[in-house]
Design an enzyme around this catalytic site. Structure first.
Site, PDB file in Angstrom:
ATOM      1  N   LYS A  13       0.121  -2.244   8.175  1.00  0.00           N
ATOM      2  CA  LYS A  13       1.450  -1.737   7.934  1.00  0.00           C
ATOM      3  C   LYS A  13       1.530  -0.308   8.104  1.00  0.00           C
ATOM      4  CE  LYS A  13       1.391  -3.741   3.617  1.00  0.00           C
ATOM      5  NZ  LYS A  13      -0.005  -4.232   3.810  1.00  0.00           N
ATOM      6  N   ARG A  87       7.607  -7.127  -2.466  1.00  0.00           N
ATOM      7  CA  ARG A  87       6.073  -7.753  -2.529  1.00  0.00           C
ATOM      8  C   ARG A  87       5.979  -9.063  -2.868  1.00  0.00           C
ATOM      9  NH1 ARG A  87       2.260  -3.842  -1.099  1.00  0.00           N
ATOM     10  NH2 ARG A  87       0.199  -4.367  -1.860  1.00  0.00           N
ATOM     11  N   ARG A 126     -12.008   1.062   5.923  1.00  0.00           N
ATOM     12  CA  ARG A 126     -11.221   2.110   6.234  1.00  0.00           C
ATOM     13  C   ARG A 126     -11.699   3.314   5.527  1.00  0.00           C
ATOM     14  NH1 ARG A 126      -5.472   0.454   3.986  1.00  0.00           N
ATOM     15  NH2 ARG A 126      -6.374  -0.246   2.419  1.00  0.00           N
ATOM     16  N   ARG A 159     -10.758   4.142  -0.451  1.00  0.00           N
ATOM     17  CA  ARG A 159      -9.644   3.966  -1.278  1.00  0.00           C
ATOM     18  C   ARG A 159     -10.426   3.075  -2.687  1.00  0.00           C
ATOM     19  NH1 ARG A 159      -4.045   1.515   0.991  1.00  0.00           N
ATOM     20  NH2 ARG A 159      -4.348   0.039  -0.765  1.00  0.00           N
ATOM     21  N   ARG A 170      -7.136  -8.707  -3.815  1.00  0.00           N
ATOM     22  CA  ARG A 170      -5.597  -8.199  -3.169  1.00  0.00           C
ATOM     23  C   ARG A 170      -5.243  -9.250  -2.251  1.00  0.00           C
ATOM     24  NH1 ARG A 170      -7.510  -2.943  -0.898  1.00  0.00           N
ATOM     25  NH2 ARG A 170      -5.491  -3.026   0.187  1.00  0.00           N
TER      26      ARG A 170
HETATM   27  P1  AP5 Z   1      -3.434   0.175   7.441  1.00  0.00           P
HETATM   28  O1  AP5 Z   1      -2.648   0.406   8.325  1.00  0.00           O
HETATM   29  O2  AP5 Z   1      -4.070   0.951   6.417  1.00  0.00           O
HETATM   30  O3  AP5 Z   1      -3.075  -1.329   6.548  1.00  0.00           O
HETATM   31  P2  AP5 Z   1      -2.271  -1.683   5.666  1.00  0.00           P
HETATM   32  O4  AP5 Z   1      -1.455  -2.973   5.957  1.00  0.00           O
HETATM   33  O5  AP5 Z   1      -1.176  -0.413   5.286  1.00  0.00           O
HETATM   34  O6  AP5 Z   1      -2.929  -2.111   4.321  1.00  0.00           O
HETATM   35  P3  AP5 Z   1      -3.041  -1.567   2.796  1.00  0.00           P
HETATM   36  O7  AP5 Z   1      -4.390  -1.849   2.153  1.00  0.00           O
HETATM   37  O8  AP5 Z   1      -2.464  -0.236   2.478  1.00  0.00           O
HETATM   38  O9  AP5 Z   1      -1.913  -2.678   2.283  1.00  0.00           O
HETATM   39  P4  AP5 Z   1      -1.635  -3.204   1.017  1.00  0.00           P
HETATM   40  O10 AP5 Z   1      -0.553  -4.089   0.843  1.00  0.00           O
HETATM   41  O11 AP5 Z   1      -2.760  -3.713   0.132  1.00  0.00           O
HETATM   42  O12 AP5 Z   1      -1.911  -1.901  -0.082  1.00  0.00           O
HETATM   43  P5  AP5 Z   1      -0.508  -0.784  -0.751  1.00  0.00           P
HETATM   44  O13 AP5 Z   1      -0.855   0.383  -0.422  1.00  0.00           O
HETATM   45  O14 AP5 Z   1       0.581  -1.392  -0.062  1.00  0.00           O
HETATM   46  O15 AP5 Z   1      -4.804  -0.612   8.309  1.00  0.00           O
HETATM   47  C1  AP5 Z   1      -6.115  -0.889   7.644  1.00  0.00           C
HETATM   48  C2  AP5 Z   1      -7.306  -0.430   8.379  1.00  0.00           C
HETATM   49  O16 AP5 Z   1      -7.492  -0.886   9.608  1.00  0.00           O
HETATM   50  C3  AP5 Z   1      -7.217   1.035   8.521  1.00  0.00           C
HETATM   51  O17 AP5 Z   1      -8.625   1.678   8.465  1.00  0.00           O
HETATM   52  C4  AP5 Z   1      -6.645   1.112   9.944  1.00  0.00           C
HETATM   53  O18 AP5 Z   1      -7.358   2.346  10.775  1.00  0.00           O
HETATM   54  C5  AP5 Z   1      -7.360  -0.007  10.538  1.00  0.00           C
HETATM   55  N1  AP5 Z   1      -6.427  -0.639  11.566  1.00  0.00           N
HETATM   56  C6  AP5 Z   1      -5.035  -0.885  11.513  1.00  0.00           C
HETATM   57  N2  AP5 Z   1      -4.443  -1.512  12.759  1.00  0.00           N
HETATM   58  C7  AP5 Z   1      -5.378  -1.909  13.306  1.00  0.00           C
HETATM   59  C8  AP5 Z   1      -5.885  -2.884  14.344  1.00  0.00           C
HETATM   60  N3  AP5 Z   1      -4.655  -3.183  15.113  1.00  0.00           N
HETATM   61  N4  AP5 Z   1      -6.987  -2.843  14.736  1.00  0.00           N
HETATM   62  C9  AP5 Z   1      -7.974  -2.329  14.219  1.00  0.00           C
HETATM   63  N5  AP5 Z   1      -7.914  -1.881  13.083  1.00  0.00           N
HETATM   64  C10 AP5 Z   1      -6.810  -1.580  12.678  1.00  0.00           C
HETATM   65  O19 AP5 Z   1      -0.627  -1.335  -2.153  1.00  0.00           O
HETATM   66  C11 AP5 Z   1      -1.664  -0.947  -2.933  1.00  0.00           C
HETATM   67  C12 AP5 Z   1      -1.503  -1.375  -4.282  1.00  0.00           C
HETATM   68  O20 AP5 Z   1      -0.309  -0.741  -4.781  1.00  0.00           O
HETATM   69  C13 AP5 Z   1      -1.183  -2.727  -4.661  1.00  0.00           C
HETATM   70  O21 AP5 Z   1      -2.536  -3.625  -4.663  1.00  0.00           O
HETATM   71  C14 AP5 Z   1      -0.390  -2.998  -5.779  1.00  0.00           C
HETATM   72  O22 AP5 Z   1      -1.114  -2.884  -6.987  1.00  0.00           O
HETATM   73  C15 AP5 Z   1       0.458  -1.660  -5.669  1.00  0.00           C
HETATM   74  N6  AP5 Z   1       1.904  -1.926  -5.068  1.00  0.00           N
HETATM   75  C16 AP5 Z   1       2.258  -1.452  -3.898  1.00  0.00           C
HETATM   76  N7  AP5 Z   1       3.520  -2.022  -3.551  1.00  0.00           N
HETATM   77  C17 AP5 Z   1       3.762  -2.923  -4.561  1.00  0.00           C
HETATM   78  C18 AP5 Z   1       5.018  -3.739  -5.254  1.00  0.00           C
HETATM   79  N8  AP5 Z   1       6.059  -3.640  -4.289  1.00  0.00           N
HETATM   80  N9  AP5 Z   1       4.896  -4.545  -6.144  1.00  0.00           N
HETATM   81  C19 AP5 Z   1       3.797  -4.403  -6.911  1.00  0.00           C
HETATM   82  N10 AP5 Z   1       2.859  -3.372  -6.756  1.00  0.00           N
HETATM   83  C20 AP5 Z   1       2.875  -2.780  -5.763  1.00  0.00           C
HETATM   84 MG    MG Z   2      -0.655   0.666   3.707  1.00  0.00          MG
END
Ligand code: AP5
Ligand code: MG
Length: 218
Positions: A13, A87, A126, A159, A170
């Protein structure tokens, strides 16, 4: 214009949001990035969110929706890419309520579909720049110099929630609470599923092919 990116942790994402914002000038709204910034600055919101984020649980809905409502207040006329919100079904319903005013609606829901095995591999490999936040991956997007950011030279870090145990937690939370959003939004005619197992460039091309006609029609 509002586009929602849904996908498992590690589905890309953030990577795709960066590419699409560069290409189309969207404003990127990532609730995860906001929480991490607030946690780093030790604000009241950051302190509230920390215990949840660090253990891989969702931050309580009222905390998230209050924060997002403030950011979305000035929606009319903007182009927003929502990453990580909504979410769960409650947040989706809250968003629908916020958007019920004239001129604001969800234009597209883009679902990045990825296997859990691939997501685990990406999360545990990552790395982030501790300075500018740029995202790398020791397997698929290594920095030019090991452990250092290509853009600003600062050290790369992992992270806190990318440990194997928290990443698994997660993915379980995603399966229980977030994945059902795919069925919820599929019922509307704005839903597209994309194979997130392709290369980052291929995923961007697939997403751009969906977004471009929409922008052309405006
Ligand atoms: P990356 O692009 O970073 O993936 P991502 O989908 O953004 O993964 P996240 O871990 O950020 O998602 P998440 O939903 O768990 O975390 P968030 O920060 O939203 O890519 C991942 C890796 O893969 C990178 O190294 C990249 O280089 C590589 N990659 C990317 N594309 C690739 C490809 N095509 N091929 C190969 N490699 C690739 O949330 C974190 C925390 O915040 C949650 O757990 C929760 O506690 C809280 N939170 C956030 N939003 C809410 C909400 N709305 N409600 C409640 N709690 C929330
Ligand atoms: Mg992300």
């Amino acid at each position: 214009m509002i586009i929602i990116l849904i996908g498992a942790p590690g589905s890309g994402k953030g990577t795709q949001a960066a590419a699409l914002c560069g290409k189309f000038g969207f404003t990127h709204l990532s609730t995860g990035d906001i929480f991490r910034a607030e946690m780093a600055a030790k604000t009241a919101l950051g302190l509230k969110a920390a215990e949840y984020v660090k253990s891989g649980k969702l931050v309580p809905d009222h905390v998230v929706t209050e924060m997002v409502a403030i950011k979305l207040e000035d929606l009319k006329g903007g182009r927003y890419l929502l990453d990580g919100f909504p979410r769960n079904l409650e947040q989706a319903q809250t968003l629908a309520g916020v958007l019920s005013k004239p001129g604001a609606a969800i234009d597209l829901v883009l679902f990045l579909n990825l296997t859990h095995a691939e997501a685990m591999k990406r999360l545990t490999s990552r790395r982030l720049c501790g300075g500018c936040g740029a995202v790398f991956n020791v397997l698929s997007r290594p920095p030019q110099t090991e452990g250092k950011c290509d853009k600003c030279g600062e050290a790369l870090v992992q992270r806190d929630d990318d440990t194997e145990a928290t990443a698994r937690k997660r993915l379980m939370v995603y399966e229980d609470l977030t994945r059902p959003l795919a069925a919820y939004y599929k019922a509307e005619q704005v839903f597209y599923e994309i194979d997130a197992g392709q290369s980052p460039e291929e995923v961007t091309a697939s997403l751009a092919a969906i977004i471009q006609p929409l922008l052309a029609a405006r």
